[in-house]
Enzyme design. Structure first.
Site, PDB file in Angstrom:
ATOM      1  N   THR A  38       0.843  -1.196   0.000  1.00 24.04           N
ATOM      2  CA  THR A  38       0.000   0.000   0.000  1.00 24.04           C
ATOM      3  C   THR A  38       0.879   1.246   0.000  1.00 24.04           C
ATOM      4  O   THR A  38       0.567   2.247  -0.641  1.00 24.04           O
ATOM      5  CB  THR A  38      -0.945  -0.028   1.217  1.00 24.04           C
ATOM      6  OG1 THR A  38      -1.695  -1.243   1.169  1.00 24.04           O
ATOM      7  CG2 THR A  38      -1.907   1.133   1.193  1.00 24.04           C
ATOM      8  N   ASP A 223      -5.199  -1.356  -5.225  1.00 17.91           N
ATOM      9  CA  ASP A 223      -4.726  -2.018  -3.995  1.00 17.91           C
ATOM     10  C   ASP A 223      -5.563  -3.288  -3.771  1.00 17.91           C
ATOM     11  O   ASP A 223      -6.688  -3.371  -4.273  1.00 17.91           O
ATOM     12  CB  ASP A 223      -4.896  -1.064  -2.802  1.00 17.91           C
ATOM     13  CG  ASP A 223      -4.016  -1.465  -1.613  1.00 17.91           C
ATOM     14  OD1 ASP A 223      -3.299  -2.490  -1.707  1.00 17.91           O
ATOM     15  OD2 ASP A 223      -4.041  -0.758  -0.587  1.00 17.91           O
TER      16      ASP A 223
END
Ligand code: ATP
Ligand code: MG
Length: 702
Positions: A38, A223
């Site tokens: 991330t 993501d």
């Protein structure tokens, strides 16, 4: 603590750097938990804004797709600290679903959708299906809902579903689906699956729209890629186009939404569909101690490997992972809370005056199913420890908030019949079921919405003057309120308008009338006021500090804000920084991290979850194991696994064997003995902390 709360310096290792700098072809970062995937996304956003070939993009040309709204809010925060509020405000950071809304609001007209269409939530869908299928049986309606959703996710419409239906049941479901489709079209409403399916259709069938979005979004970042489903993947492919450039990050070992149609095929297909894909592994875990990471690696090693990965940490061995055995749920909650209390006392002694180490937000209790939260809530309340439950009933599921959302939806889209019904009857205003039934028939006959029917002249022939009078009064009030909401901009004025509306409809009184217990009514009214504040804040006009410069945030109208409400499923973002213990399901903990974690109820039947003994397939066990892996890897410094000896099943207690995953962690085998240098370092640190504490208490006394 919200994820990534550790304010580590903005560093990147060479592999992360490579992913950030890779700008000329699609890029996949495939790596285990806590390896900084991330972080790669946020840093890559910052990189894309800087000059250079393949970069130099404007914020609006970048889309970052996250798995939940909460994750989106958090990513925006992180982006803000890297690039400032002004630029981060223009980034498109959202879930696949909210991206779908954006596409449909801007270009849905090509599919016959008005820009102000409504988004139905699961409850609306159930009641439409009950109605369409002519049943009062909620279970049956939910079953159709599930089947229709699966079909939609496979890209089937009702006629395709009917032609491939294999059983009578499926045929009935397909017919109900047809009625359902007709109603949604009439209501100008879409459901959650449509938010992916319709944009997909839009981009497939309308070249100019496809070209427009491909041109506008020059880099897409995704993501938690392992949890995308087939339609989301198709949508992604259309968005990025033939030679499209994107960055996806994910971990096949954390794929936990197979039950909702997510598929690891998307990971396997990527290199085939994009031959110039650059795959970058990350190997260093920056989150957990070696003891925790070893337990995680041991568990996941039992699953067949799709991709080989290694994961190591240099944060030291740390405390051993602890196992708690408890008599039953209440005992477990007591022990978990007692553990937190003593642990925190030790921390307070070691790190006096350092809230970053001792705050309650450093602690979390994670479990498999929502209902497991209750005993922990009770125990925490008894101990006066503040907490929040995330991943449970969301704020927007509360009846009072749904009432108000119904009103707002009606203002945005007059043709939204479910919203009309809710608003017209909450609070009661002399419009009875019979009147509504007649209105509904009339609307059905003339194929218009309830709202449109209300002002039709010929309606007078079918209704009494009194009934007609109340309907007209309601209609006029809605029109008037809509007008005001459209022309009220900015938080301050929005708040005044909303409070006036609540007074007009006597909503507070309605809550007290409907609730015997005054405390409950007061709590509901507080929720309503929270909701008003929340909308007002979203209407903007506040002054924000952007790196030394003060800027006023853009003002939006109440209607603008109301349009986006259906999508926001929790107020979690508002609670992000609160100093409270987190209670969360394992699913909702994905992507987050806390220094101290208890995994609760780790028993056969709960995790792996099964209704009956032995009714679980090997694939399901693998998915449950990945869930355990996700749970373990949320912990940074200490981890407690707790298991019950007996658990409640219905009203009875049944024996509860510990989860097979506990043995798989191989806790007994321990790690390498603590490195003597490591031990020395730890002792030195402890001594230094004690000395500091002493010094501090002395300066305080003198
Ligand atoms: P998950 O698989 O759970 O989603 P992830 O791979 O996305 O995890 P991050 O959440 O990005 O991992 O990072 C985990 C933690 O490690 C965060 O606290 C982050 O700030 C920190 N971190 C990541 N990369 C580095 C680095 N190069 N140096 C220091 N800390 C880092
Ligand atoms: Mg992550």
């Amino acid at each position: 603590m919200s994820s990534h709360g550790s304010s580590a310096p903005a560093m990147m290792n060479p592999a992360q750097m490579e992913a950030v700098q890779h700008l000329h072809s699609p890029c996949l970062v495939l790596a285990g938990a806590g390896s900084g995937k991330t972080r790669v996304i946020t840093h890559k956003i910052a990189r894309l804004l800087q000059p250079g070939p393949g970069a130099d993009l404007a914020p609006a040309e970048i889309a970052a797709i996250t798995f939940t709204n909460k994750a989106a809010a958090e990513m925006r925060e992180r982006a803000k600290s890297l690039i400032g509020a002004k630029a981060s405000g223009k980034l498109l950071i959202c879930t696949f679903h909210s991206l779908g809304v954006k596409l449909l609001r801007e270009d849905g007209e090509a599919l016959g959708l008005k820009p102000q269409f409504s988004i139905l939530d699961a409850d609306d869908v159930t009641s439409i299906l009950r109605d369409a299928g002519g049943t009062t049986d909620v279970k049956q309606a939910r079953h159709w809902q599930w089947t229709i959703s699966l079909w939609k996710n496979q890209g089937l419409d009702s006629s395709q579903a009917l032609s491939q239906a294999k059983s009578d049941d499926e045929q009935v479901a397909a017919r109900v689906m047809k009625l359902y489709e007709e109603r949604l079209a009439a209501y100008q409403a879409v459901d959650f699956d449509d938010l992916i399916g319709m944009p997909l259709k839009l981009l497939t069938e309308h070249e100019h729209v496809r070209k427009k979005w491909q041109k506008q979004l020059r880099h897409v970042l995704v993501d938690e890629y392992q949890d995308t489903n087939a339609t989301q993947y198709e949508l992604l492919k259309l968005l990025v186009g033939q030679d499209g450039i994107f960055t996806a990050v994910g971990d096949d070992d954390q794929s936990i939404y197979g039950w909702r149609g997510a598929t690891l095929d998307n990971l396997k297909k990527l290199p085939q569909d994009f031959p110039n894909l650059r795959v970058i592994p990350l190997e260093q875990n920056y989150r957990s101690t070696s003891a925790i990471l070893r337990a995680a690696n041991n568990v996941i090693a039992t699953n067949p490997k799709l991709f080989q990965k290694t994961l190591w940490s240099d944060l030291g061995e740390g405390d051993p992972v602890k196992l708690l055995e408890c008599d039953n749920e209440e005992h477990e909650a007591e022990r978990a809370v007692a553990h937190f209390v003593t642990h925190r006392m030790n921390l307070l002694e070691k790190h006096p005056g350092d809230p970053s180490k001792t705050a309650w937000s450093n602690f979390a209790i994670l479990y498999r199913a929502n209902h497991q939260a209750r005993p922990f809530e009770q125990a925490l309340r008894r101990a006066n420890i503040p907490y929040k439950v995330s991943g449970g009933q969301s704020f927007f599921d509360k009846a009072e908030i749904k009432d108000l959302c119904g009103w707002l939806r009606l203002l945005v889209n007059n043709d939204d019949d479910p919203a009309f019904l809710r608003a017209a009857t909450t609070p009661k205003r002399g419009i009875g079921h019979q009147t509504l039934g007649t209105l509904g028939e009339f609307a059905g006959k003339w194929k218009v919405s309830l709202f449109e029917a209300l002002f039709t002249e010929s309606l007078a022939a079918t209704l009494s003057a009194r009934a007609l009078g109340s309907l007209h009064e309601f209609g006029r009030y809605v029109n008037d309120l809509e007008h005001r909401a459209r022309h009220t901009f900015g938080g301050e004025d929005a708040k005044l308008l909303l409070l006036e509306w609540l007074k007009d409809i006597s909503y507070e009184q309605h809550l007290y009338d409907g609730e015997e217990n005054e405390k409950v009514a007061a709590a509901r009214w507080n929720n309503v006021l929270d909701f008003v504040d929340w909308i007002a804040r979203r209407c903007g006009g506040e002054i924000e500090n952007d790196g030394g410069m003060t800027i006023e945030t853009e003002k939006k109208s109440v209607i603008d804000v109301a349009q986006s409400i259906s999508l926001i499923t929790s107020l979690a973002e508002r609670n992000a920084d609160q100093n409270v213990v987190t209670l969360s399901t394992l699913h909702a903990s994905k992507g987050l991290e806390w220094p101290h974690v208890v995994l609760a109820g780790i028993n056969e039947g709960s995790l792996p979850f099964s209704r009956e003994e032995g009714d679980i397939t090997p694939q399901q066990i693998e998915e449950e194991r990945r869930l355990m892996y996700v749970g373990i890897t949320r912990a940074r410094l200490t981890l407690v696994i707790s298991a019950l000896k007996r658990r409640k099943k219905g009203r009875e207690y049944v024996q509860a064997p510990p989860s097979r995953f506990i043995a798989e962690m191989k806790l007994g085998e321990g790690g390498p003995k603590e490195d003597p240098r490591e031990k020395l370092r730890r002792l030195r640190e402890e001594l230094a902390a004690k000395a500091k504490a002493n010094a501090q208490s002395q300066t305080q006394t003198h």
